[in-house]
Design a protein around this motif. Structure first.
Motif, PDB file in Angstrom:
ATOM      1  N   VAL A   1       0.859  -1.169   0.000  1.00  0.00           N
ATOM      2  CA  VAL A   1       0.000   0.000   0.000  1.00  0.00           C
ATOM      3  C   VAL A   1       0.905   1.230   0.000  1.00  0.00           C
ATOM      4  CG1 VAL A   1      -1.728   1.284   1.304  1.00  0.00           C
ATOM      5  CG2 VAL A   1      -1.849  -1.201   1.214  1.00  0.00           C
ATOM      6  N   LYS A   2       0.622   2.143  -0.906  1.00  0.00           N
ATOM      7  CA  LYS A   2       1.479   3.323  -1.028  1.00  0.00           C
ATOM      8  C   LYS A   2       1.522   4.095   0.291  1.00  0.00           C
ATOM      9  CE  LYS A   2       2.583   7.254  -3.737  1.00  0.00           C
ATOM     10  NZ  LYS A   2       2.737   7.782  -5.019  1.00  0.00           N
ATOM     11  N   GLY A   3       2.738   4.423   0.724  1.00  0.00           N
ATOM     12  CA  GLY A   3       2.933   5.178   1.954  1.00  0.00           C
ATOM     13  C   GLY A   3       2.934   4.344   3.224  1.00  0.00           C
ATOM     14  N   ALA A   4       2.813   3.036   3.077  1.00  0.00           N
ATOM     15  CA  ALA A   4       2.749   2.164   4.254  1.00  0.00           C
ATOM     16  C   ALA A   4       4.117   1.983   4.897  1.00  0.00           C
ATOM     17  CB  ALA A   4       2.182   0.800   3.861  1.00  0.00           C
ATOM     18  N   THR A   5       4.103   1.672   6.164  1.00  0.00           N
ATOM     19  CA  THR A   5       5.299   1.343   6.927  1.00  0.00           C
ATOM     20  C   THR A   5       5.142  -0.069   7.456  1.00  0.00           C
ATOM     21  OG1 THR A   5       5.589   3.636   7.608  1.00  0.00           O
ATOM     22  CG2 THR A   5       6.659   1.966   8.953  1.00  0.00           C
ATOM     23  N   HIS A   6       6.169  -0.886   7.296  1.00  0.00           N
ATOM     24  CA  HIS A   6       6.102  -2.277   7.768  1.00  0.00           C
ATOM     25  C   HIS A   6       6.241  -2.321   9.290  1.00  0.00           C
ATOM     26  CE1 HIS A   6       6.559  -6.598   7.737  1.00  0.00           C
ATOM     27  NE2 HIS A   6       7.623  -6.455   8.527  1.00  0.00           N
ATOM     28  N   TRP A   7       5.398  -3.117   9.936  1.00  0.00           N
ATOM     29  CA  TRP A   7       5.457  -3.330  11.384  1.00  0.00           C
ATOM     30  C   TRP A   7       5.565  -4.828  11.599  1.00  0.00           C
ATOM     31  CZ3 TRP A   7       4.920   0.324  15.381  1.00  0.00           C
ATOM     32  CH2 TRP A   7       4.798  -0.206  16.664  1.00  0.00           C
ATOM     33  N   ASP A   8       6.655  -5.276  12.160  1.00  0.00           N
ATOM     34  CA  ASP A   8       6.892  -6.701  12.373  1.00  0.00           C
ATOM     35  C   ASP A   8       6.382  -7.102  13.758  1.00  0.00           C
ATOM     36  OD1 ASP A   8       7.891  -9.273  12.796  1.00  0.00           O
ATOM     37  OD2 ASP A   8       9.771  -8.839  11.754  1.00  0.00           O
ATOM     38  N   ILE A   9       5.227  -7.791  13.800  1.00  0.00           N
ATOM     39  CA  ILE A   9       4.660  -8.138  15.112  1.00  0.00           C
ATOM     40  C   ILE A   9       5.495  -9.190  15.833  1.00  0.00           C
ATOM     41  CG2 ILE A   9       2.321  -7.484  14.474  1.00  0.00           C
ATOM     42  CD1 ILE A   9       1.627 -10.475  14.396  1.00  0.00           C
ATOM     43  N   ASP A  10       6.366  -9.893  15.120  1.00  0.00           N
ATOM     44  CA  ASP A  10       7.282 -10.818  15.789  1.00  0.00           C
ATOM     45  C   ASP A  10       8.395 -10.047  16.487  1.00  0.00           C
ATOM     46  OD1 ASP A  10       6.054 -13.271  15.051  1.00  0.00           O
ATOM     47  OD2 ASP A  10       6.919 -13.076  13.054  1.00  0.00           O
ATOM     48  N   GLU A  11       8.840  -8.969  15.860  1.00  0.00           N
ATOM     49  CA  GLU A  11       9.935  -8.172  16.415  1.00  0.00           C
ATOM     50  C   GLU A  11       9.460  -7.262  17.549  1.00  0.00           C
ATOM     51  OE1 GLU A  11      12.552  -4.593  14.716  1.00  0.00           O
ATOM     52  OE2 GLU A  11      12.716  -6.447  13.559  1.00  0.00           O
ATOM     53  N   VAL A  12       8.262  -6.727  17.412  1.00  0.00           N
ATOM     54  CA  VAL A  12       7.732  -5.801  18.427  1.00  0.00           C
ATOM     55  C   VAL A  12       6.821  -6.594  19.362  1.00  0.00           C
ATOM     56  CG1 VAL A  12       6.558  -3.609  18.831  1.00  0.00           C
ATOM     57  CG2 VAL A  12       7.816  -3.968  16.706  1.00  0.00           C
ATOM     58  N   ALA A  13       7.439  -7.460  20.143  1.00  0.00           N
ATOM     59  CA  ALA A  13       6.715  -8.320  21.077  1.00  0.00           C
ATOM     60  C   ALA A  13       7.691  -8.818  22.130  1.00  0.00           C
ATOM     61  CB  ALA A  13       6.102  -9.509  20.345  1.00  0.00           C
ATOM     62  N   VAL A  14       7.146  -9.215  23.248  1.00  0.00           N
ATOM     63  CA  VAL A  14       7.968  -9.832  24.289  1.00  0.00           C
ATOM     64  C   VAL A  14       8.114 -11.308  23.932  1.00  0.00           C
ATOM     65  CG1 VAL A  14       8.065 -10.467  26.722  1.00  0.00           C
ATOM     66  CG2 VAL A  14       7.271  -8.202  26.069  1.00  0.00           C
ATOM     67  N   PRO A  15       9.336 -11.791  23.795  1.00  0.00           N
ATOM     68  CA  PRO A  15       9.520 -13.208  23.449  1.00  0.00           C
ATOM     69  C   PRO A  15       8.944 -14.132  24.522  1.00  0.00           C
ATOM     70  CG  PRO A  15      11.583 -11.987  23.254  1.00  0.00           C
ATOM     71  CD  PRO A  15      10.590 -11.076  23.931  1.00  0.00           C
ATOM     72  N   HIS A  16       8.300 -15.188  24.078  1.00  0.00           N
ATOM     73  CA  HIS A  16       7.741 -16.191  24.980  1.00  0.00           C
ATOM     74  C   HIS A  16       7.936 -17.543  24.314  1.00  0.00           C
ATOM     75  CE1 HIS A  16       4.733 -18.537  27.184  1.00  0.00           C
ATOM     76  NE2 HIS A  16       4.886 -17.647  28.136  1.00  0.00           N
ATOM     77  N   PRO A  17       8.390 -18.555  25.057  1.00  0.00           N
ATOM     78  CA  PRO A  17       8.731 -19.840  24.426  1.00  0.00           C
ATOM     79  C   PRO A  17       7.551 -20.576  23.780  1.00  0.00           C
ATOM     80  CG  PRO A  17       8.881 -19.992  26.818  1.00  0.00           C
ATOM     81  CD  PRO A  17       8.651 -18.546  26.481  1.00  0.00           C
ATOM     82  N   SER A  18       6.338 -20.394  24.267  1.00  0.00           N
ATOM     83  CA  SER A  18       5.227 -21.158  23.706  1.00  0.00           C
ATOM     84  C   SER A  18       4.102 -20.308  23.126  1.00  0.00           C
ATOM     85  CB  SER A  18       4.645 -22.089  24.777  1.00  0.00           C
ATOM     86  OG  SER A  18       4.117 -21.319  25.845  1.00  0.00           O
ATOM     87  N   THR A  19       4.135 -19.004  23.351  1.00  0.00           N
ATOM     88  CA  THR A  19       3.061 -18.139  22.867  1.00  0.00           C
ATOM     89  C   THR A  19       3.666 -16.978  22.098  1.00  0.00           C
ATOM     90  OG1 THR A  19       1.817 -18.704  24.859  1.00  0.00           O
ATOM     91  CG2 THR A  19       0.995 -16.881  23.548  1.00  0.00           C
ATOM     92  N   PRO A  20       3.439 -16.933  20.783  1.00  0.00           N
ATOM     93  CA  PRO A  20       4.030 -15.844  19.995  1.00  0.00           C
ATOM     94  C   PRO A  20       3.275 -14.527  20.149  1.00  0.00           C
ATOM     95  CG  PRO A  20       2.716 -17.247  18.587  1.00  0.00           C
ATOM     96  CD  PRO A  20       2.700 -17.870  19.969  1.00  0.00           C
ATOM     97  N   HIS A  21       3.919 -13.463  19.752  1.00  0.00           N
ATOM     98  CA  HIS A  21       3.311 -12.131  19.642  1.00  0.00           C
ATOM     99  C   HIS A  21       2.771 -11.595  20.971  1.00  0.00           C
ATOM    100  CE1 HIS A  21       3.509 -13.382  15.512  1.00  0.00           C
ATOM    101  NE2 HIS A  21       2.496 -14.186  15.620  1.00  0.00           N
ATOM    102  N   MET A  22       3.489 -11.823  22.047  1.00  0.00           N
ATOM    103  CA  MET A  22       3.053 -11.288  23.333  1.00  0.00           C
ATOM    104  C   MET A  22       3.165  -9.762  23.321  1.00  0.00           C
ATOM    105  SD  MET A  22       2.047 -13.937  24.894  1.00  0.00           S
ATOM    106  CE  MET A  22       1.777 -13.340  26.532  1.00  0.00           C
ATOM    107  N   MET A  23       2.285  -9.103  24.055  1.00  0.00           N
ATOM    108  CA  MET A  23       2.215  -7.645  24.099  1.00  0.00           C
ATOM    109  C   MET A  23       3.581  -7.060  24.444  1.00  0.00           C
ATOM    110  SD  MET A  23      -0.017  -5.121  23.803  1.00  0.00           S
ATOM    111  CE  MET A  23      -1.635  -5.802  24.114  1.00  0.00           C
ATOM    112  N   PRO A  24       4.060  -6.101  23.650  1.00  0.00           N
ATOM    113  CA  PRO A  24       5.348  -5.470  23.967  1.00  0.00           C
ATOM    114  C   PRO A  24       5.224  -4.612  25.222  1.00  0.00           C
ATOM    115  CG  PRO A  24       4.287  -4.302  22.165  1.00  0.00           C
ATOM    116  CD  PRO A  24       3.435  -5.504  22.470  1.00  0.00           C
ATOM    117  N   SER A  25       6.360  -4.260  25.773  1.00  0.00           N
ATOM    118  CA  SER A  25       6.365  -3.334  26.903  1.00  0.00           C
ATOM    119  C   SER A  25       5.996  -1.947  26.384  1.00  0.00           C
ATOM    120  CB  SER A  25       7.753  -3.290  27.545  1.00  0.00           C
ATOM    121  OG  SER A  25       8.665  -2.656  26.666  1.00  0.00           O
ATOM    122  N   PRO A  26       5.545  -1.059  27.251  1.00  0.00           N
ATOM    123  CA  PRO A  26       5.259   0.307  26.798  1.00  0.00           C
ATOM    124  C   PRO A  26       6.467   0.972  26.136  1.00  0.00           C
ATOM    125  CG  PRO A  26       4.285  -0.052  28.953  1.00  0.00           C
ATOM    126  CD  PRO A  26       5.143  -1.260  28.648  1.00  0.00           C
TER     127      PRO A  26
END
Length: 92
Positions: A1-26
């Protein structure tokens, strides 16, 4: 989409061994939003490549951190392309 910015939900998350995409810290969320050029007053429209898969999670994350203007693109990228929405390519 023109003008879009990529947001990696894997990168912007708290790592967890069994549950992906945990809420990032503030702090992590704020730093990632700032790096993407998103301020508290920036309107945000989230979408994903599958139509409606991960975009609602990102919508919830923005709302959780108090972002006042965030929406999900109905049908995601497939619907945008189908409707002839303006596209551009850029860095991944």
């Amino acid at each position: 989409v023109k003008g879009a910015t990529h947001w990696d939900i894997d990168e912007v998350a708290v790592p967890h061994p069994s549950t992906p995409h945990m809420m990032p810290s503030p702090a992590q969320f704020a730093a990632s939003a700032a790096a993407a050029g998103i301020s508290h007053s920036t309107p945000v429209v989230v979408y994903d490549q599958l139509g409606l898969f991960s975009a609602p999670r990102l919508w919830f994350t923005f709302r959780h951190f108090g972002h006042p203007e965030v929406a999900v693109l109905d049908g995601g990228l497939p619907a945008w392309e189908r409707e002839g929405g303006e596209m551009e390519t850029g860095p991944e």
